[in-house]
Enzyme design. Structure first.
Site, mmCIF file in Angstrom:
data_model
loop_
_atom_site.group_PDB
_atom_site.id
_atom_site.type_symbol
_atom_site.label_atom_id
_atom_site.label_comp_id
_atom_site.label_asym_id
_atom_site.label_seq_id
_atom_site.Cartn_x
_atom_site.Cartn_y
_atom_site.Cartn_z
ATOM 1 C CD GLU A 151 45.921 31.054 19.742
ATOM 2 O OE1 GLU A 151 46.234 30.802 18.568
ATOM 3 O OE2 GLU A 151 46.664 31.686 20.519
ATOM 4 N N GLY A 208 48.867 29.485 23.248
ATOM 5 C CA GLY A 208 47.943 29.055 22.214
ATOM 6 C C GLY A 208 48.648 29.024 20.874
ATOM 7 C CD GLN A 266 49.921 31.400 15.716
ATOM 8 O OE1 GLN A 266 49.141 30.840 16.478
ATOM 9 N NE2 GLN A 266 50.816 32.271 16.128
ATOM 10 C CG HIS A 303 46.049 33.289 14.785
ATOM 11 N ND1 HIS A 303 46.936 34.065 14.076
ATOM 12 C CD2 HIS A 303 46.457 33.351 16.074
ATOM 13 C CE1 HIS A 303 47.848 34.574 14.898
ATOM 14 N NE2 HIS A 303 47.572 34.157 16.128
ATOM 15 C CG LEU A 320 54.068 31.774 19.963
ATOM 16 C CD1 LEU A 320 53.803 30.279 19.989
ATOM 17 C CD2 LEU A 320 55.290 32.126 20.806
HETATM 18 NI NI NI Z 1 48.686 34.614 17.853
#
Ligand code: NI
Length: 193
Positions: free
Chosen positions: A148, A45, A50, A151, A106
């Site tokens: 996600e 994801g 990001q 985020h 990530l």
């Molecule tokens: Ni993440």
């Protein structure tokens, strides 16, 4: 095009993101780039913050979980094709016994900690063709979506950890924001020295 992934500590990862309209410039290309970036980094994801954007959008492909033999066959079958774009997602309800799973991100390379999340969610979102959906998800799908979705609300998974665990990983988090970490994918560090 592969985009650099924003590292922990970047202010954009703390922002509550804004809904977008179909006129958002370059949306189709952005979606393609986000998938390409996610795949090249071997993630399941990726949320817009990001890649440095404070907009309410995320891409998910949870098919790697389909190989998990411990999952019921029906869930594995479902995950096999679980590839989606979530535009302007809003979770209206969460329920089900919270369960723990080791998560990674990530933006926080090398950090893996157990996070507890409710098992099921109901979410309203637009797909890449601006068709509105209200769907319910459980299990791994609900977990990845909630990760996600965090985020998009300016949160990362370490925000769910106990103060003690957070204290234990604090140094490693600082190293990440300073760029003292090796990844096989390009990153953008807020405090690189
Ligand atoms: Ni993440």
């Amino acid at each position: 095009m592969i985009l650099p992934i924003t590292a922990y500590g970047d202010p954009v990862l703390k922002k509550v993101t804004q809904d977008i309209t179909p006129e958002y410039p370059g949306l189709k290309v952005l979606i393609d780039n986000m998938f390409e970036t996610m795949y090249s980094a071997e993630g399941v994801g990726l949320a817009a913050p990001q890649v440095g954007l404070d907009i309410r959008m995320a891409v998910i492909d949870a098919s790697p979980f389909a190989t998990d033999d411990e999952l019921p066959k029906a869930e594995r079958e479902f995950l096999k094709t679980f590839k989606k774009v979530f535009i302007n997602p809003h979770i209206s309800e969460r329920w089900g016994e919270p369960w723990g799973m080791e998560e990674g991100c990530l933006s926080l390379p090398g950090i893996h900690e157990k996070v507890f999340r409710p098992d099921a969610i109901r979410i309203t979102y637009m797909d890449e063709n601006w068709v509105e959906h209200t769907d319910e998800f459980t299990g791994y799908a609900a977990r990845v979506i909630q990760h996600e979705y965090d985020h998009l609300d300016g949160k990362v998974f370490t925000d769910h950890l106990s103060p003690l665990t957070r204290r234990m990983i604090q140094k490693r988090l600082s190293s990440i924001s300073e760029g003292r970490v090796k990844t096989h994918y390009p990153m953008r560090f807020p405090r690189r020295k």
